[in-house]
Design a protein around this motif. Structure first.
Motif, PDB file in Angstrom:
ATOM      1  N   PHE A 128       8.419  -6.602   6.724  1.00  0.00           N
ATOM      2  CA  PHE A 128       7.961  -5.491   5.878  1.00  0.00           C
ATOM      3  C   PHE A 128       9.161  -4.821   5.215  1.00  0.00           C
ATOM      4  O   PHE A 128      10.315  -5.028   5.613  1.00  0.00           O
ATOM      5  CB  PHE A 128       7.189  -4.460   6.715  1.00  0.00           C
ATOM      6  CG  PHE A 128       8.094  -3.627   7.589  1.00  0.00           C
ATOM      7  CD1 PHE A 128       8.571  -2.398   7.144  1.00  0.00           C
ATOM      8  CD2 PHE A 128       8.489  -4.083   8.852  1.00  0.00           C
ATOM      9  CE1 PHE A 128       9.408  -1.639   7.942  1.00  0.00           C
ATOM     10  CE2 PHE A 128       9.326  -3.319   9.649  1.00  0.00           C
ATOM     11  CZ  PHE A 128       9.788  -2.097   9.200  1.00  0.00           C
ATOM     12  N   GLU A 129       8.888  -4.048   4.201  1.00  0.00           N
ATOM     13  CA  GLU A 129       9.928  -3.140   3.670  1.00  0.00           C
ATOM     14  C   GLU A 129       9.238  -1.877   3.145  1.00  0.00           C
ATOM     15  O   GLU A 129       8.092  -1.932   2.683  1.00  0.00           O
ATOM     16  CB  GLU A 129      10.777  -3.801   2.588  1.00  0.00           C
ATOM     17  CG  GLU A 129      10.090  -4.210   1.320  1.00  0.00           C
ATOM     18  CD  GLU A 129      11.052  -4.884   0.338  1.00  0.00           C
ATOM     19  OE1 GLU A 129      12.220  -5.118   0.677  1.00  0.00           O
ATOM     20  OE2 GLU A 129      10.591  -5.199  -0.772  1.00  0.00           O
ATOM     21  N   VAL A 130       9.946  -0.753   3.327  1.00  0.00           N
ATOM     22  CA  VAL A 130       9.407   0.512   2.826  1.00  0.00           C
ATOM     23  C   VAL A 130      10.174   0.855   1.541  1.00  0.00           C
ATOM     24  O   VAL A 130      11.398   0.971   1.563  1.00  0.00           O
ATOM     25  CB  VAL A 130       9.547   1.645   3.868  1.00  0.00           C
ATOM     26  CG1 VAL A 130       9.016   2.967   3.305  1.00  0.00           C
ATOM     27  CG2 VAL A 130       8.832   1.285   5.148  1.00  0.00           C
ATOM     28  N   PHE A 148       0.838  -1.214   0.000  1.00  0.00           N
ATOM     29  CA  PHE A 148       0.000   0.000   0.000  1.00  0.00           C
ATOM     30  C   PHE A 148       0.868   1.257   0.000  1.00  0.00           C
ATOM     31  O   PHE A 148       1.972   1.283   0.541  1.00  0.00           O
ATOM     32  CB  PHE A 148      -0.966  -0.001   1.197  1.00  0.00           C
ATOM     33  CG  PHE A 148      -0.270   0.067   2.532  1.00  0.00           C
ATOM     34  CD1 PHE A 148       0.201  -1.082   3.159  1.00  0.00           C
ATOM     35  CD2 PHE A 148      -0.117   1.289   3.194  1.00  0.00           C
ATOM     36  CE1 PHE A 148       0.827  -1.024   4.396  1.00  0.00           C
ATOM     37  CE2 PHE A 148       0.509   1.346   4.423  1.00  0.00           C
ATOM     38  CZ  PHE A 148       0.981   0.189   5.027  1.00  0.00           C
ATOM     39  N   PRO A 149       0.380   2.310  -0.691  1.00  0.00           N
ATOM     40  CA  PRO A 149       1.164   3.540  -0.758  1.00  0.00           C
ATOM     41  C   PRO A 149       1.019   4.385   0.507  1.00  0.00           C
ATOM     42  O   PRO A 149      -0.052   4.371   1.139  1.00  0.00           O
ATOM     43  CB  PRO A 149       0.557   4.273  -1.960  1.00  0.00           C
ATOM     44  CG  PRO A 149      -0.817   3.747  -2.081  1.00  0.00           C
ATOM     45  CD  PRO A 149      -0.860   2.388  -1.467  1.00  0.00           C
ATOM     46  N   VAL A 150       2.101   5.095   0.855  1.00  0.00           N
ATOM     47  CA  VAL A 150       2.047   6.047   1.973  1.00  0.00           C
ATOM     48  C   VAL A 150       2.554   7.387   1.449  1.00  0.00           C
ATOM     49  O   VAL A 150       3.399   7.414   0.551  1.00  0.00           O
ATOM     50  CB  VAL A 150       2.912   5.592   3.168  1.00  0.00           C
ATOM     51  CG1 VAL A 150       2.268   4.438   3.915  1.00  0.00           C
ATOM     52  CG2 VAL A 150       4.318   5.222   2.737  1.00  0.00           C
ATOM     53  N   PRO A 151       2.062   8.496   1.971  1.00  0.00           N
ATOM     54  CA  PRO A 151       2.476   9.803   1.440  1.00  0.00           C
ATOM     55  C   PRO A 151       3.967  10.055   1.602  1.00  0.00           C
ATOM     56  O   PRO A 151       4.598  10.688   0.775  1.00  0.00           O
ATOM     57  CB  PRO A 151       1.667  10.803   2.279  1.00  0.00           C
ATOM     58  CG  PRO A 151       0.542   9.995   2.849  1.00  0.00           C
ATOM     59  CD  PRO A 151       1.036   8.610   3.015  1.00  0.00           C
ATOM     60  N   SER A 152       4.550   9.542   2.731  1.00  0.00           N
ATOM     61  CA  SER A 152       5.985   9.712   2.935  1.00  0.00           C
ATOM     62  C   SER A 152       6.493   8.568   3.799  1.00  0.00           C
ATOM     63  O   SER A 152       5.706   7.869   4.445  1.00  0.00           O
ATOM     64  CB  SER A 152       6.283  11.052   3.621  1.00  0.00           C
ATOM     65  OG  SER A 152       5.753  11.024   4.927  1.00  0.00           O
ATOM     66  N   THR A 153       7.802   8.410   3.806  1.00  0.00           N
ATOM     67  CA  THR A 153       8.414   7.298   4.527  1.00  0.00           C
ATOM     68  C   THR A 153       8.004   7.308   5.998  1.00  0.00           C
ATOM     69  O   THR A 153       7.690   6.282   6.581  1.00  0.00           O
ATOM     70  CB  THR A 153       9.945   7.394   4.398  1.00  0.00           C
ATOM     71  OG1 THR A 153      10.265   7.605   3.042  1.00  0.00           O
ATOM     72  CG2 THR A 153      10.627   6.142   4.898  1.00  0.00           C
ATOM     73  N   ILE A 154       8.013   8.501   6.570  1.00  0.00           N
ATOM     74  CA  ILE A 154       7.749   8.633   8.012  1.00  0.00           C
ATOM     75  C   ILE A 154       6.325   8.170   8.355  1.00  0.00           C
ATOM     76  O   ILE A 154       6.077   7.650   9.435  1.00  0.00           O
ATOM     77  CB  ILE A 154       8.011  10.097   8.466  1.00  0.00           C
ATOM     78  CG1 ILE A 154       8.334  10.133   9.959  1.00  0.00           C
ATOM     79  CG2 ILE A 154       6.908  11.040   8.146  1.00  0.00           C
ATOM     80  CD1 ILE A 154       9.786   9.930  10.265  1.00  0.00           C
ATOM     81  N   GLU A 155       5.418   8.326   7.398  1.00  0.00           N
ATOM     82  CA  GLU A 155       4.014   7.971   7.668  1.00  0.00           C
ATOM     83  C   GLU A 155       3.741   6.477   7.550  1.00  0.00           C
ATOM     84  O   GLU A 155       2.603   6.020   7.684  1.00  0.00           O
ATOM     85  CB  GLU A 155       3.104   8.773   6.738  1.00  0.00           C
ATOM     86  CG  GLU A 155       3.094  10.243   7.162  1.00  0.00           C
ATOM     87  CD  GLU A 155       2.114  11.067   6.358  1.00  0.00           C
ATOM     88  OE1 GLU A 155       0.915  10.753   6.398  1.00  0.00           O
ATOM     89  OE2 GLU A 155       2.567  12.016   5.700  1.00  0.00           O
ATOM     90  N   ALA A 156       4.825   5.728   7.308  1.00  0.00           N
ATOM     91  CA  ALA A 156       4.676   4.261   7.283  1.00  0.00           C
ATOM     92  C   ALA A 156       4.723   3.687   8.699  1.00  0.00           C
ATOM     93  O   ALA A 156       4.296   2.551   8.932  1.00  0.00           O
ATOM     94  CB  ALA A 156       5.774   3.650   6.434  1.00  0.00           C
ATOM     95  N   ILE A 157       5.232   4.458   9.645  1.00  0.00           N
ATOM     96  CA  ILE A 157       5.458   3.940  11.011  1.00  0.00           C
ATOM     97  C   ILE A 157       4.139   3.541  11.682  1.00  0.00           C
ATOM     98  O   ILE A 157       4.020   2.445  12.238  1.00  0.00           O
ATOM     99  CB  ILE A 157       6.221   4.985  11.859  1.00  0.00           C
ATOM    100  CG1 ILE A 157       7.624   5.210  11.262  1.00  0.00           C
ATOM    101  CG2 ILE A 157       6.326   4.539  13.323  1.00  0.00           C
ATOM    102  CD1 ILE A 157       8.412   6.337  11.892  1.00  0.00           C
TER     103      ILE A 157
END
Lengths: 306, 303
Positions: free
Chosen positions: A284-286, A262-271
C-alpha cells in the motif's frame, strides 16, 4: 509577536471591491504565503501594506506602525521585490544598489557597507561592475532582492518574485530567500500562485475575490482542503473482498489497474482500514494531499469564512 | 536631500548613457544645421548682402564673410535654444519608462515624498539640458571662432550660461507637465516628434520671423519659445551684428534684427534680454505649478 496585523482592510475602485475587509496577522520572523489566483487581490493588498496605495477602509499595523499615519517609517522598515524587474538596465549593479540604498535613507557609506555584506550573501561579487541589463534572469532577481535588502528591512515583501523564471532559476532564487530568512530572522511575506513555494511557508493565507478564504499552516490547510488517498496493491482476485470490507467501514474504494484507491480524511485515518485488509493486500501507499489540491479546492472554490 | 541628489544622479545617468536618447535629442539641432547648410543658409546670407549692397563703397567680399559669420552665430543661438526643449523631453523619457513599466513603484516605496521624486525628475531634466546646451554652445563657439568670429567675452559667457539655465528650467517644467498627458512610451515619443518640429517653427529657428506673415509672427510672439531664441541671439550675434553692419544706420540694423528675431517688438517696445528671462521664468513657474497639481491629482487617483 505579530509584525503585520490587518483589520477589515478594504480597497475599492469605483464599484469594484478589489480587497474586501480582510483581517489577518503575520508573526515576526516567519515566512507567510499569500495565496490566490490572478485578480484575487494579492498585489493590491501588498500595495496597501507597502503604503503605495491608500486603503478605503480598515486598519493595518506594520512593525508596530499605523498604516496611513506612519507611512514614512513603515517604508524604512520594509523591502519589496516586485514581479517585474525594477532596476535600471544601463546602470551597473553597484550603481543600482547604492542608489536604492540611499533612496531608502542609508548614507552612501552605509549603502556601500550593505552592498559589501549582501554581495557576499547573494553572490553578486562578480557582477557588481556589470550593467544590469546584461545579466541573466537569475542574476537579475538576486539583484532585485539585494536592492530590497539594502536598508536591512524587518519585513521583505515578495510579490510573485519568481513568475516567468525557468524552474532552475526559480529554485535558485527561492533558496536565496530561504537562506536569507534563516540567517537573518527576517519576516518574509510572499504572494504567489506557485504551490511548492507556498508549501514552504509557516503560515498560508488564502485570498479569493478580495476576501480571506482561510489561513493556517500548510499541514492544516492540506488536512482541510486536500484529502489523502490510500492506494492498495493487490491481486485481481482480492479486489472484490477488499472492496467489500472497505465499503463496510464507510470508505468508497475505486478499482485501479494495480488494485484499489480510496480517499481518507487524514493520513492517520488510513491505519484502521489498512489493518482490516492487511492479510489480503500485497502492499500500500498513502498519498498525502498536495498544496495544488488546497489551491484548487480553497482558492478556486471561493467559500469565504466570513 | 541626499535622496533627491541620488535620484537626480540616477536620472541624468540614464539619459547620458542612452545613446539613442542622446542622438534623438540632438536631432532637431542636426535638422537646423542641415537646413542652414543646404537650404536656408545662403538665403539668409543673401538677405544681408542685399541690404549692404545698397550702400556704395563697401567691401563686398568682407561683407559676405561677415554675413556668413553672423548667420552662423544666429543659427548657433537657435541650436542652443532648441536643445533645451529636446533634451528636457529626452531626459524625461526615463520618467515615462519608470511609469509605464511599473518601476516607479519601487521608487515610491522608498521613504521619499512624491514631491521630492517629481522635483528630482524636473531637476535631472534641467541638469541634462544645461549640460547639453552648454556643450552645444562650446562646440558652436569653437566652430565659429575657427571660421573667423571673435570668442565671446567672459561677461557674455556668464550671461549665456544664465540664459541656458533659465531656458532649460522653462522647458523642463513644460515637459514635466506634458508628460502627464502621455500614458505610453509611444505617445510620449510621438509628442516629442511633434514638439521638436514645432519648436523650430515657433522659435523662428527654421525660418526667421520676418519671413512669415505678420499675423503668424504676432502669433509666435504669444508663445514663450521665441523669447528664448531671441535672448540667445541678442548676446551671441551682438558682436557680429555690429561688425557686419558697421557704418549702417541703427534703423536698418533694428529692422534686420527684428526680421531675424534677434530683437522682438511687442506693443512698439523692444523686449530686452531681462524681459525675455522674466517671460521664461514665469512660463516655467506656471508649468511647475501645473505639474505639481497634476502630480498631487495622480497621487490621489493612483491604483
Amino acid at each position: 509577536m505579530d509584525i503585520i496585523r490587518t483589520e477589515g482592510l478594504t480597497k475599492k475602485y469605483g464599484s469594484f471591491t478589489a480587497v474586501d475587509g480582510i483581517s489577518f496577522t503575520v508573526e515576526k520572523g516567519t515566512l507567510a504565503g499569500f495565496l490566490g489566483v490572478n485578480g484575487a487581490g494579492k498585489s493590491t493588498t501588498v500595495n496597501m501594506l507597502s503604503t503605495l496605495i491608500e486603503p478605503d477602509g480598515g486598519t493595518a499595523e506594520i512593525c508596530g506602525m499605523q498604516l496611513g499615519k506612519d507611512n514614512g517609517e513603515i517604508r524604512r522598515r520594509i523591502g519589496i521585490v516586485y514581479q517585474q524587474n525594477c532596476l535600471d538596465d544601463i546602470l551597473t549593479v553597484r550603481e543600482n544598489l547604492i542608489c536604492r540604498g540611499v533612496l531608502h535613507g542609508a548614507s552612501k557609506k552605509k549603502a556601500a557597507e550593505s552592498l559589501e555584506r549582501l554581495s557576499g550573501i547573494l553572490t553578486l561579487d562578480d557582477i557588481l561592475g556589470k550593467r544590469y541589463g546584461t545579466l541573466s534572469g537569475g542574476q537579475k532577481r538576486r539583484c532585485e532582492i539585494a536592492a530590497a535588502l539594502m536598508h536591512t528591512p524587518e519585513i521583505l515583501f515578495l510579490d510573485e518574485p519568481t513568475t516567468g523564471l525557468d524552474p532552475a532559476t526559480r529554485k535558485d532564487v527561492w533558496k536565496t530567500v530561504e537562506d536569507l530568512r534563516k540567517n537573518t530572522g527576517m519576516t518574509v511575506f510572499l504572494t504567489t500562485h506557485y504551490m511548492e513555494e507556498a508549501a514552504a511557508a509557516g503560515k498560508i493565507i488564502i485570498i479569493g475575490k478580495g476576501r480571506i478564504i482561510d489561513s493556517g499552516t500548510p499541514f492544516e490547510l492540506k488536512e482541510k482542503y486536500a484529502s489523502d488517498h490510500v492506494r492498495i496493491f493487490c491481486k485481481p482476485e482480492a479486489v472484490g473482498r477488499i472492496s467489500y470490507k472497505l465499503a463496510g467501514m464507510g470508505f468508497a474504494p475505486e478499482r485501479t489497474d494495480l488494485g484499489l484507491d480510496f480517499p481518507v480524511p487524514s493520513t492517520i485515518e488510513a491505519i484502521e482500514p489498512l489493518n482490516e485488509v492487511r492479510a489480503l493486500a500485497d502492499g500500500f501507499e498513502v498519498l498525502q494531499g498536495t498544496m495544488d489540491d488546497v489551491f484548487l479546492n480553497a482558492a478556486g472554490g471561493v467559500s469565504p469564512e466570513k | 536631500m541626499q535622496q533627491f541628489f541620488e535620484l537626480v544622479k540616477r536620472n541624468v545617468r540614464l539619459y547620458l548613457r542612452d545613446r539613442g536618447a542622446v542622438f534623438f535629442s540632438l536631432l532637431s539641432m542636426l535638422i537646423v544645421i542641415g537646413l542652414m547648410l543646404f537650404f536656408l543658409g545662403d538665403m539668409n546670407i543673401e538677405a544681408i548682402t542685399d541690404i549692404l549692397g545698397k550702400f556704395p563703397g563697401r567691401d563686398a567680399a568682407a561683407d559676405e564673410e561677415n554675413a556668413k559669420l553672423l548667420v552662423l552665430m544666429w543659427t548657433s543661438a537657435g541650436i542652443v535654444s532648441i536643445n533645451a526643449v529636446t533634451v528636457s523631453f529626452a531626459s524625461l523619457s526615463a520618467m515615462i519608462k519608470d511609469r509605464t513599466t511599473g518601476k516607479i513603484n519601487s521608487i515610491y516605496s522608498a521613504p521619499v515624498s512624491r514631491f521630492t521624486i517629481s522635483a528630482a525628475y524636473i531637476c535631472s531634466a534641467w541638469v541634462s539640458s544645461v549640460i547639453m546646451c552648454t556643450a552645444a554652445l562650446v562646440i558652436s563657439e569653437i566652430y565659429c571662432v575657427s571660421q573667423g568670429a571673435e570668442a565671446f567675452s567672459v561677461t557674455a559667457h556668464l550671461q549665456l550660461l544664465g540664459m541656458i539655465a533659465v531656458n532649460s528650467f522653462a522647458y523642463s517644467s513644460l515637459m514635466y507637465f506634458a508628460s502627464f498627458l502621455a500614458k505610453t512610451e509611444g505617445a510620449w515619443s510621438g509628442f516629442g516628434t511633434v514638439a521638436g518640429t514645432l519648436v523650430g517653427f515657433l522659435g523662428g529657428i527654421y525660418l526667421p520671423i520676418g519671413a512669415l506673415a505678420e499675423s503668424i509672427g504676432n502669433g509666435l510672439k504669444c508663445t514663450p519659445i521665441i523669447y528664448g531664441a531671441s535672448m540667445f541671439r541678442q548676446i551671441m550675434t551682438e558682436d557680429m551684428l555690429s561688425r557686419t553692419f558697421d557704418g549702417i544706420s541703427a534703423d536698418i540694423i533694428g529692422e534686420y534684427s527684428e526680421a531675424m528675431g534677434i530683437t522682438l517688438t511687442v506693443f512698439d517696445n523692444n523686449v530686452s534680454c531681462a524681459a525675455d528671462i522674466v517671460i521664461l521664468l514665469v512660463f516655467g513657474g506656471l508649468f511647475l505649478v501645473f505639474g505639481a497639481l497634476v502630480t498631487e491629482h495622480s497621487r490621489k487617483t493612483d491604483r
